[in-house]
Design an enzyme around this catalytic site. Structure first.
Site, short mmCIF file in Angstrom:
data_model
loop_
_atom_site.label_atom_id
_atom_site.label_comp_id
_atom_site.label_asym_id
_atom_site.label_seq_id
_atom_site.Cartn_x
_atom_site.Cartn_y
_atom_site.Cartn_z
N CYS A 1 2.37 0.57 -8.72
CA CYS A 1 3.37 1.14 -7.80
C CYS A 1 4.69 1.43 -8.52
O CYS A 1 5.37 2.41 -8.23
CB CYS A 1 3.62 0.18 -6.65
SG CYS A 1 4.05 -1.48 -7.20
N GLU B 1 5.56 -3.32 1.10
CA GLU B 1 5.70 -3.00 -0.34
C GLU B 1 4.96 -1.69 -0.56
O GLU B 1 3.73 -1.68 -0.57
CB GLU B 1 5.09 -4.11 -1.19
CG GLU B 1 5.66 -5.50 -0.96
CD GLU B 1 7.07 -5.65 -1.47
OE1 GLU B 1 7.50 -4.82 -2.30
OE2 GLU B 1 7.76 -6.60 -1.04
N GLU C 1 9.48 -9.35 -2.10
CA GLU C 1 8.60 -10.45 -2.47
C GLU C 1 9.10 -11.02 -3.79
O GLU C 1 9.96 -10.44 -4.45
CB GLU C 1 7.14 -9.99 -2.59
CG GLU C 1 6.91 -8.92 -3.64
CD GLU C 1 5.48 -8.41 -3.68
OE1 GLU C 1 4.74 -8.61 -2.70
OE2 GLU C 1 5.12 -7.80 -4.69
N GLY D 1 2.17 2.46 5.31
CA GLY D 1 3.28 1.59 5.72
C GLY D 1 3.99 2.12 6.95
O GLY D 1 4.34 1.38 7.88
N GLY E 1 0.83 -1.20 0.00
CA GLY E 1 0.00 0.00 0.00
C GLY E 1 0.86 1.24 0.00
O GLY E 1 2.04 1.21 -0.40
N SER E 2 0.29 2.32 0.46
CA SER E 2 1.00 3.60 0.38
C SER E 2 2.10 3.70 1.44
O SER E 2 2.05 3.00 2.47
CB SER E 2 0.01 4.74 0.56
OG SER E 2 -0.54 4.67 1.86
N THR E 3 3.03 4.59 1.20
CA THR E 3 4.13 4.80 2.14
C THR E 3 3.59 5.33 3.47
O THR E 3 4.07 4.94 4.54
CB THR E 3 5.16 5.74 1.51
OG1 THR E 3 5.67 5.10 0.34
CG2 THR E 3 6.32 6.04 2.45
#
Ligand code: NAD
Length: 488
Positions: free
Chosen positions: A281, A247, A456, A230, A225-227
């Site tokens: 992304c 991620e 990943e 995160g 998702g978004s920073t």
């Protein structure tokens, strides 16, 4: 038109509506509700985590070959149900049906997982000058898989399949914008023979996500998702010392060297600058062009933007659908307006297409005369907007590429592949492509700087699902275990 109804909570193989509010899933092309999904309460989260904990103990004892057989079957069933998965993907977030079909049929991704798990060494006897030991890798336990809306099916598989293969269990939380694909995948998992409780589902928003992240019986958070989210998850997880795989967002640069093939640049950006309506992304959203070829690069990108057919995602001719939500469209248009205020010039696009008043469409947009300090060059837009920044020489290009808080992906285009790779090595980023735009799915994928923590894909993608446990051995036992390992 009937609104499709789905339960949003799966615990121990049993579906329930969930104790949270009903989520309206809106088709971004029609702006109409196409599905309603129940969402989970905090009590549902507790139940799902307890179910995952019980199932994990038994699942981790299942031989790897049997876990692999279930995953192979999942791959076959996904291929069979790909049209249905593509339909809900397309209607939830607006991607054209044709590209949704390709991404929903995840045969390549599943094959990669099956191939790479065979290369994980779960037990190793070490005999060296420092003594004899047995090094064992065991599943970390219960994983919270929290995913965004931008690539339904694949996002969910990237959290669940490594969990399943390593002997973890998982509670999946899809995004409320596109929760239906996750629910359908749960049916696929059951039909493939995955035991109840190994994979549970709780649809919900930030409250459900935070309940999972802070739950004492969740050992690992696998987040995409978004920073900003995160960072919030890292903050919540820190006092509890959870394992984290984050991620996050990106603002990836494509460096066009003076001798680059501009036709290749255009085709690459068509796919990976504007593809998925820019909602990827790793999209290459900053194009760095040499000053003396600046106009040619802008022209190549404008041509690439104009090759997109924007419109109804269900029309086979369409290559670009709407953005996922009105909020996302407002954000994208606002960033474009802000860029113009700061001195950028619209080379093409920049607004809502005249012929598409319904649906959250934005024209594929190229902005020129952009400098690295502008907001549009620093913020992740997550829309079909590519900016072109001029550079003086190679060092300047590398400096601009690295002038970002993100470091997810990148690309270098030039006549000499080896030289392009040398330049790519100087970009602070998790991945980069040479004369291309993508990274093979078997290579570790993830970001540096604000783009994330962990990797990943590939054999490295299993690392954060497994813990090491080491045992000191006597020489006699080490010899015996070594001999047994050789016979196996
Ligand atoms: P988001 O961060 O808003 O939401 C992602 C998920 O987190 C959703 O399920 C959401 O409900 C949940 N969430 C939100 N707040 C939370 C909280 N406080 N605690 C726990 N969970 C919470 O992101 P988005 O808008 O759904 O997705 C777009 C972003 O995802 C972009 O920044 C994009 O770059 C990023 N992304 C990254 C990758 C990658 O592999 N690096 C891949 C796809 C998308």
């Amino acid at each position: 038109m009937t609104v499709e109804q789905y339960d949003g909570v799966l615990v121990d193989g049993v579906w329930r509506r969930g104790g949270g509010p009903t989520v309206d899933v809106i088709d971004p092309a029609t702006e109409q509700v196409f599905a309603q999904v129940g969402s989970g309460s905090l009590g549902d989260v507790d139940d799902a985590v307890a179910s995952a904990g019980r199932a994990q103990r038994e699942w981790s004892a299942v031989p790897l070959a049997d876990r692999v057989a279930v995953v192979r079957r999942i791959g076959e069933l996904i291929a069979e149900r790909a049209p249905e998965l593509a339909r809900v993907r397309s209607r939830s977030m607006g991607a054209p049906y044709a590209s949704s079909l390709a991404l929903s049929n995840s045969a390549g991704l599943i094959a990669m997982y099956v191939d790479t798990i065979a290369r994980v060494q779960f037990e190793q006897v070490r005999r060296d000058a420092y003594g004899d030991s047995l090094v064992v890798r065991r599943p970390v336990g219960v994983v919270a898989g929290i995913v965004p809306w931008n690539v339904p099916v694949r996002n969910e598989l990237k959290k669940t399949i490594p969990s399943i293969l390593t002997g973890c269990s998982v509670v999946l939380k899809p995004s409320p914008e596109s929760p239906v694909a996750g629910a359908l995948l749960m049916e696929v998992f059951r039909d493939a023979g995955l035991p109840d409780g190994v994979c549970n589902l709780v649809v919900g928003g930030a409250d459900v996500g935070e309940a999972l992240v802070t739950h004492p019986d969740v050992q690992k958070v696998a987040f995409t998702g978004s920073t900003a989210t995160g960072a919030r998850i890292a903050e919540l997880a820190a006092p509890r010392l959870k394992r984290l795989q984050l991620e996050l967002g990106g603002k990836s640069a494509a460096i066009v060297l003076p001798d680059a093939d501009l036709d290749l640049v255009g085709r690459s950006l068509q796919a990976f600058g504007f593809g998925n309506t820019g909602q990827i992304c790793a999209s290459l959203t900053r194009v760095l062009a040499p000053r003396d070829r600046y106009d040619d690069v802008v022209a190549a990108l404008v041509a690439a933007a104009r090759r997109h057919v924007v419109g109804d995602p269900q029309d086979p001719a369409t290559t670009m659908g709407p953005l996922v939500s009105s909020r996302q469209r407002d954000k994208v248009l606002g960033l474009v307006r802000g860029a113009v205020d700061q001195g950028a010039v619209i080379a093409c696009g920049g607004s809502v297409p005249d012929d598409l008043p319904t649906g959250w469409y934005v024209e594929p947009t190229v902005l020129r005369d952009v400098t690295s300090g502008m907001t549009i060059a620093q913020e992740e837009v997550f829309g079909p907007v590519v900016v072109v920044i001029p550079y003086d020489d190679e060092d300047d290009a590398v400096r601009i590429a690295n002038d970002s808080r993100y470091g997810l992906h990148g690309a270098v285009f030039g006549a000499d592949d080896a030289h392009a790779l040398d330049v790519a090595r100087r970009i602070e980023t998790g991945t980069a492509a040479v004369n291309s735009f993508d990274i093979p799915v078997s290579a570790p994928f993830g970001g540096v700087k604000g783009s994330g923590v962990g990797r990943e894909n590939g054999v490295e993608g299993y690392d954060s699902f497994l813990d090491y446990h080491s045992y000191k051995l006597t020489p006699a036992l080490a010899e015996r275990l070594e001999a047994e390992a050789l016979r196996a």
